[in-house]
Write a protein that holds these residues in place. Structure first.
Motif, PDB file in Angstrom:
ATOM      1  N   GLY A   1       0.824  -1.215   0.000  1.00 12.61           N
ATOM      2  CA  GLY A   1       0.000   0.000   0.000  1.00 12.61           C
ATOM      3  C   GLY A   1       0.850   1.254   0.000  1.00 12.61           C
ATOM      4  O   GLY A   1       0.545   2.230  -0.686  1.00 12.61           O
ATOM      5  N   LEU A   2       1.939   1.239   0.756  1.00 11.71           N
ATOM      6  CA  LEU A   2       2.852   2.382   0.774  1.00 11.71           C
ATOM      7  C   LEU A   2       3.535   2.527  -0.575  1.00 11.71           C
ATOM      8  O   LEU A   2       3.596   3.629  -1.124  1.00 11.71           O
ATOM      9  CB  LEU A   2       3.889   2.212   1.891  1.00 11.71           C
ATOM     10  N   LEU A   3       4.024   1.436  -1.125  1.00 12.92           N
ATOM     11  CA  LEU A   3       4.700   1.498  -2.426  1.00 12.92           C
ATOM     12  C   LEU A   3       3.762   2.000  -3.522  1.00 12.92           C
ATOM     13  O   LEU A   3       4.145   2.855  -4.325  1.00 12.92           O
ATOM     14  CB  LEU A   3       5.264   0.127  -2.797  1.00 12.92           C
ATOM     15  N   ASP A   4       2.543   1.508  -3.548  1.00 11.88           N
ATOM     16  CA  ASP A   4       1.569   1.966  -4.557  1.00 11.88           C
ATOM     17  C   ASP A   4       1.342   3.470  -4.444  1.00 11.88           C
ATOM     18  O   ASP A   4       1.291   4.176  -5.455  1.00 11.88           O
ATOM     19  CB  ASP A   4       0.236   1.239  -4.398  1.00 11.88           C
ATOM     20  N   ASN A   5       1.200   3.973  -3.213  1.00 14.08           N
ATOM     21  CA  ASN A   5       0.982   5.409  -3.032  1.00 14.08           C
ATOM     22  C   ASN A   5       2.237   6.220  -3.334  1.00 14.08           C
ATOM     23  O   ASN A   5       2.145   7.335  -3.847  1.00 14.08           O
ATOM     24  CB  ASN A   5       0.469   5.697  -1.620  1.00 14.08           C
ATOM     25  N   LEU A   6       3.408   5.682  -3.038  1.00 16.07           N
ATOM     26  CA  LEU A   6       4.654   6.367  -3.408  1.00 16.07           C
ATOM     27  C   LEU A   6       4.758   6.520  -4.917  1.00 16.07           C
ATOM     28  O   LEU A   6       5.098   7.594  -5.415  1.00 16.07           O
ATOM     29  CB  LEU A   6       5.870   5.600  -2.875  1.00 16.07           C
ATOM     30  N   ARG A   7       4.454   5.463  -5.634  1.00 12.51           N
ATOM     31  CA  ARG A   7       4.495   5.536  -7.103  1.00 12.51           C
ATOM     32  C   ARG A   7       3.469   6.534  -7.630  1.00 12.51           C
ATOM     33  O   ARG A   7       3.740   7.263  -8.577  1.00 12.51           O
ATOM     34  CB  ARG A   7       4.250   4.158  -7.699  1.00 12.51           C
ATOM     35  N   GLY A   8       2.306   6.570  -7.006  1.00 15.39           N
ATOM     36  CA  GLY A   8       1.271   7.509  -7.435  1.00 15.39           C
ATOM     37  C   GLY A   8       1.636   8.960  -7.157  1.00 15.39           C
ATOM     38  O   GLY A   8       1.292   9.847  -7.934  1.00 15.39           O
ATOM     39  N   GLN A   9       2.328   9.221  -6.063  1.00 17.82           N
ATOM     40  CA  GLN A   9       2.669  10.597  -5.687  1.00 17.82           C
ATOM     41  C   GLN A   9       4.035  11.044  -6.201  1.00 17.82           C
ATOM     42  O   GLN A   9       4.231  12.211  -6.506  1.00 17.82           O
ATOM     43  CB  GLN A   9       2.654  10.746  -4.155  1.00 17.82           C
ATOM     44  N   CYS A  10       5.002  10.126  -6.266  1.00 17.96           N
ATOM     45  CA  CYS A  10       6.392  10.493  -6.576  1.00 17.96           C
ATOM     46  C   CYS A  10       6.894   9.986  -7.924  1.00 17.96           C
ATOM     47  O   CYS A  10       7.992  10.331  -8.330  1.00 17.96           O
ATOM     48  CB  CYS A  10       7.324   9.947  -5.487  1.00 17.96           C
ATOM     49  N   GLY A  11       6.137   9.139  -8.566  1.00 15.98           N
ATOM     50  CA  GLY A  11       6.607   8.600  -9.842  1.00 15.98           C
ATOM     51  C   GLY A  11       7.488   7.375  -9.631  1.00 15.98           C
ATOM     52  O   GLY A  11       7.133   6.455  -8.904  1.00 15.98           O
ATOM     53  N   VAL A  12       8.667   7.400 -10.213  1.00 12.81           N
ATOM     54  CA  VAL A  12       9.559   6.248 -10.190  1.00 12.81           C
ATOM     55  C   VAL A  12      10.185   6.078  -8.805  1.00 12.81           C
ATOM     56  O   VAL A  12      10.774   7.003  -8.251  1.00 12.81           O
ATOM     57  CB  VAL A  12      10.669   6.394 -11.250  1.00 12.81           C
ATOM     58  N   ILE A  13      10.044   4.871  -8.262  1.00 15.87           N
ATOM     59  CA  ILE A  13      10.657   4.498  -6.987  1.00 15.87           C
ATOM     60  C   ILE A  13      11.641   3.372  -7.295  1.00 15.87           C
ATOM     61  O   ILE A  13      11.274   2.379  -7.917  1.00 15.87           O
ATOM     62  CB  ILE A  13       9.596   3.998  -5.972  1.00 15.87           C
ATOM     63  N   THR A  14      12.896   3.537  -6.877  1.00 15.66           N
ATOM     64  CA  THR A  14      13.908   2.514  -7.124  1.00 15.66           C
ATOM     65  C   THR A  14      14.452   1.986  -5.801  1.00 15.66           C
ATOM     66  O   THR A  14      14.254   2.590  -4.743  1.00 15.66           O
ATOM     67  CB  THR A  14      15.064   3.069  -7.976  1.00 15.66           C
TER      68      THR A  14
ATOM     69  N   TRP B   1      13.595  -0.404  -3.911  1.00 14.43           N
ATOM     70  CA  TRP B   1      12.567  -0.655  -2.889  1.00 14.43           C
ATOM     71  C   TRP B   1      12.949  -1.867  -2.045  1.00 14.43           C
ATOM     72  O   TRP B   1      13.297  -2.926  -2.555  1.00 14.43           O
ATOM     73  CB  TRP B   1      11.216  -0.895  -3.549  1.00 14.43           C
ATOM     74  N   GLU B   2      12.899  -1.675  -0.755  1.00 17.42           N
ATOM     75  CA  GLU B   2      13.169  -2.749   0.195  1.00 17.42           C
ATOM     76  C   GLU B   2      12.234  -2.546   1.384  1.00 17.42           C
ATOM     77  O   GLU B   2      12.100  -1.435   1.895  1.00 17.42           O
ATOM     78  CB  GLU B   2      14.623  -2.636   0.646  1.00 17.42           C
ATOM     79  N   TYR B   3      11.594  -3.610   1.815  1.00 11.21           N
ATOM     80  CA  TYR B   3      10.667  -3.521   2.947  1.00 11.21           C
ATOM     81  C   TYR B   3      10.927  -4.704   3.860  1.00 11.21           C
ATOM     82  O   TYR B   3      10.839  -5.857   3.430  1.00 11.21           O
ATOM     83  CB  TYR B   3       9.218  -3.543   2.440  1.00 11.21           C
TER      84      TYR B   3
ATOM     85  N   ALA C   1       8.232  -1.997  10.832  1.00 16.30           N
ATOM     86  CA  ALA C   1       8.805  -2.361   9.539  1.00 16.30           C
ATOM     87  C   ALA C   1       9.591  -1.170   8.999  1.00 16.30           C
ATOM     88  O   ALA C   1       9.330  -0.026   9.370  1.00 16.30           O
ATOM     89  CB  ALA C   1       7.703  -2.755   8.562  1.00 16.30           C
ATOM     90  N   VAL C   2      10.553  -1.455   8.135  1.00 14.43           N
ATOM     91  CA  VAL C   2      11.390  -0.414   7.545  1.00 14.43           C
ATOM     92  C   VAL C   2      11.270  -0.487   6.028  1.00 14.43           C
ATOM     93  O   VAL C   2      11.435  -1.552   5.438  1.00 14.43           O
ATOM     94  CB  VAL C   2      12.874  -0.588   7.940  1.00 14.43           C
ATOM     95  N   ALA C   3      10.981   0.672   5.423  1.00 15.74           N
ATOM     96  CA  ALA C   3      10.957   0.787   3.969  1.00 15.74           C
ATOM     97  C   ALA C   3      12.153   1.646   3.562  1.00 15.74           C
ATOM     98  O   ALA C   3      12.339   2.750   4.086  1.00 15.74           O
ATOM     99  CB  ALA C   3       9.663   1.435   3.496  1.00 15.74           C
ATOM    100  N   LEU C   4      12.960   1.124   2.654  1.00 15.39           N
ATOM    101  CA  LEU C   4      14.098   1.861   2.099  1.00 15.39           C
ATOM    102  C   LEU C   4      13.870   1.998   0.604  1.00 15.39           C
ATOM    103  O   LEU C   4      13.487   1.031  -0.064  1.00 15.39           O
ATOM    104  CB  LEU C   4      15.403   1.106   2.358  1.00 15.39           C
ATOM    105  N   PHE C   5      14.103   3.193   0.065  1.00 16.51           N
ATOM    106  CA  PHE C   5      13.882   3.402  -1.363  1.00 16.51           C
ATOM    107  C   PHE C   5      14.537   4.707  -1.798  1.00 16.51           C
ATOM    108  O   PHE C   5      14.958   5.517  -0.979  1.00 16.51           O
ATOM    109  CB  PHE C   5      12.387   3.430  -1.702  1.00 16.51           C
ATOM    110  N   LYS C   6      14.593   4.890  -3.111  1.00 13.26           N
ATOM    111  CA  LYS C   6      15.123   6.122  -3.696  1.00 13.26           C
ATOM    112  C   LYS C   6      14.087   6.713  -4.643  1.00 13.26           C
ATOM    113  O   LYS C   6      13.284   5.988  -5.231  1.00 13.26           O
ATOM    114  CB  LYS C   6      16.401   5.851  -4.485  1.00 13.26           C
ATOM    115  N   THR C   7      14.153   8.026  -4.796  1.00  9.41           N
ATOM    116  CA  THR C   7      13.330   8.725  -5.781  1.00  9.41           C
ATOM    117  C   THR C   7      14.155   9.869  -6.361  1.00  9.41           C
ATOM    118  O   THR C   7      15.052  10.396  -5.702  1.00  9.41           O
ATOM    119  CB  THR C   7      12.013   9.238  -5.168  1.00  9.41           C
ATOM    120  N   ILE C   8      13.864  10.245  -7.594  1.00 11.71           N
ATOM    121  CA  ILE C   8      14.637  11.306  -8.234  1.00 11.71           C
ATOM    122  C   ILE C   8      13.866  12.618  -8.361  1.00 11.71           C
ATOM    123  O   ILE C   8      14.396  13.604  -8.838  1.00 11.71           O
ATOM    124  CB  ILE C   8      15.136  10.875  -9.637  1.00 11.71           C
TER     125      ILE C   8
END
Length: 139
Positions: free
Chosen positions: A78-91, A93-95, A103-110
């Protein structure tokens, strides 16, 4: 089958349905009052913490979640789907679930204004509690 027989059968079905409906609704209402929906109450305890590091080419985020949304078994979908919807490309991704129930979510965005879009995504993903927070810059 004669029309009168068909009409009688249809009338009997309609009468049984109409008379049974109030009893069924009353039973449902009584159970709802006795056992309120637990999912909404449980998710009210959702929480999150957000930190990021800004680099020339991207921003690296670490989002720690706790409460029911960290333990729902979806691996942060659910977090990843919303990140993609709000921020575009997410690279990257680790949860990961932690032993303390968080839980810990690690990711990058440009995206340039990525702290804002990540905050918006967390707010959307944490419904119905709607976590409003600030992502803290680490460097």
């Amino acid at each position: 089958m004669k029309f009168s027989t068909l009409f009688t059968v249809a009338s009997a079905i309609a009468i049984n349905t109409v008379t049974a409906a109030p009893a069924a609704l009353a039973a449902l209402a009584a159970e709802t009052i006795a056992n309120p929906i637990q999912d909404i109450q449980a998710r009210a305890n959702n929480g999150a913490n957000c930190n990021y590091s800004a680099f020339w080419s991207d921003n690296e985020f670490k989002v720690i979640t706790w409460g029911p949304w960290a333990q729902d078994g979806s691996k942060g979908k659910g977090l990843l789907d919303n990140l993609r919807g709000q921020c575009g490309v997410i690279t990257n991704w680790e949860y990961r679930h932690r032993s303390d129930g968080s839980a810990v979510a690690l990711f990058k965005t440009i995206i340039i204004n990525s702290p804002k879009c990540v905050q918006d995504a967390i707010w959307l993903a944490s419904a119905p509690s709607r976590i409003s927070l600030t992502c803290n810059k680490l460097n």
